[in-house]
Motif scaffolding. Structure first.
Motif, PDB file in Angstrom:
ATOM      1  N   ILE A 109       0.972  -1.381  -0.279  1.00  0.00           N
ATOM      2  CA  ILE A 109      -0.045  -0.130  -0.119  1.00  0.00           C
ATOM      3  C   ILE A 109       0.823   1.272  -0.001  1.00  0.00           C
ATOM      4  O   ILE A 109       0.640   1.980  -0.874  1.00  0.00           O
TER       5      ILE A 109
ATOM      6  N   ILE B   8      -9.700  -4.389  -0.770  1.00  0.00           N
ATOM      7  CA  ILE B   8      -8.103  -4.818  -0.939  1.00  0.00           C
ATOM      8  C   ILE B   8      -8.029  -6.087  -1.493  1.00  0.00           C
ATOM      9  O   ILE B   8      -7.187  -6.496  -2.312  1.00  0.00           O
TER      10      ILE B   8
ATOM     11  N   HIS C 113      -0.832  -1.262   8.849  1.00  0.00           N
ATOM     12  CA  HIS C 113      -1.768  -1.407   7.789  1.00  0.00           C
ATOM     13  C   HIS C 113      -2.539  -2.706   8.453  1.00  0.00           C
ATOM     14  O   HIS C 113      -3.716  -2.697   8.359  1.00  0.00           O
TER      15      HIS C 113
END
Length: 179
Positions: A23, A138, A47
């Motif tokens: 990311i 995601i 994250h």
């Protein structure tokens, strides 16, 4: 469109080399990998703590085992206290017959024994979660990336294969009817 061969279940592992996060591109050694090892990517610990990125999966068996061990530990402590009280009572009965000097030594020894047997409850910190499910967006990004890699592999195979990728060049001249 084909579906990816991996499920939305990732295990946290530590790699020897650090690589950029999927990311934010910061270097990290934390890797998320599927159980069948068909998909993996590097992700920062920050994250992993974000619920918008991944959600930890609670292992019910491990939680039940921890609860069972805690209950057993409490029971052992209770039995130790009960045994210490019985010993103290027994020592008091035998001390009545002994001299006052011995009585003082025994009570001092009893006090010393009681100190180590007193429970010292130190809460153990909860371990970091080891299994995660990715947020649906995601996971969709991971699946899309997998599909793109599959398309690239197929294209490379077609180009390397020769005859199946493109039509062949005509062998006859445009005006000939054929021989």
């Amino acid at each position: 469109m084909s579906t990816p061969p991996f499920t939305n279940l990732y295990h946290k592992r530590t790699a020897a080399n650090d690589k950029p996060c999927f990311i934010c591109k910061k270097f990290t050694t934390t890797v998320l990998i599927t159980p069948d090892q068909s998909d993996f990517f590097y992700a920062c610990n920050s994250h992993l703590s974000d619920t918008g990125f991944a959600t930890p999966v609670v292992d019910k068996e491990a939680e039940a085992k921890k609860a069972r061990e805690a209950e057993i530990e409490k029971e052992v402590e209770r039995l130790k206290k009960k045994h210490a009280e019985k010993q103290l009572k027994k020592d008091k009965d035998t001390d009545k017959d002994a001299d006052s000097d011995k009585k003082k030594d025994d009570t001092n020894n009893d006090k010393k024994e009681d100190k180590p047997s007193s429970p010292t409850a130190t809460p153990t910190p909860a371990p970091d979660p080891r299994v995660f499910t990715l947020h649906r967006q995601i996971y969709a990004m991971r699946a899309s990336r997998w599909r793109e890699l599959q398309r690239q592999k197929k294209t490379q195979q077609m180009l390397a294969g020769g005859g199946t990728a493109f039509p062949s060049v005509p062998r006859s001249k445009p005006g000939d009817k054929g021989v």
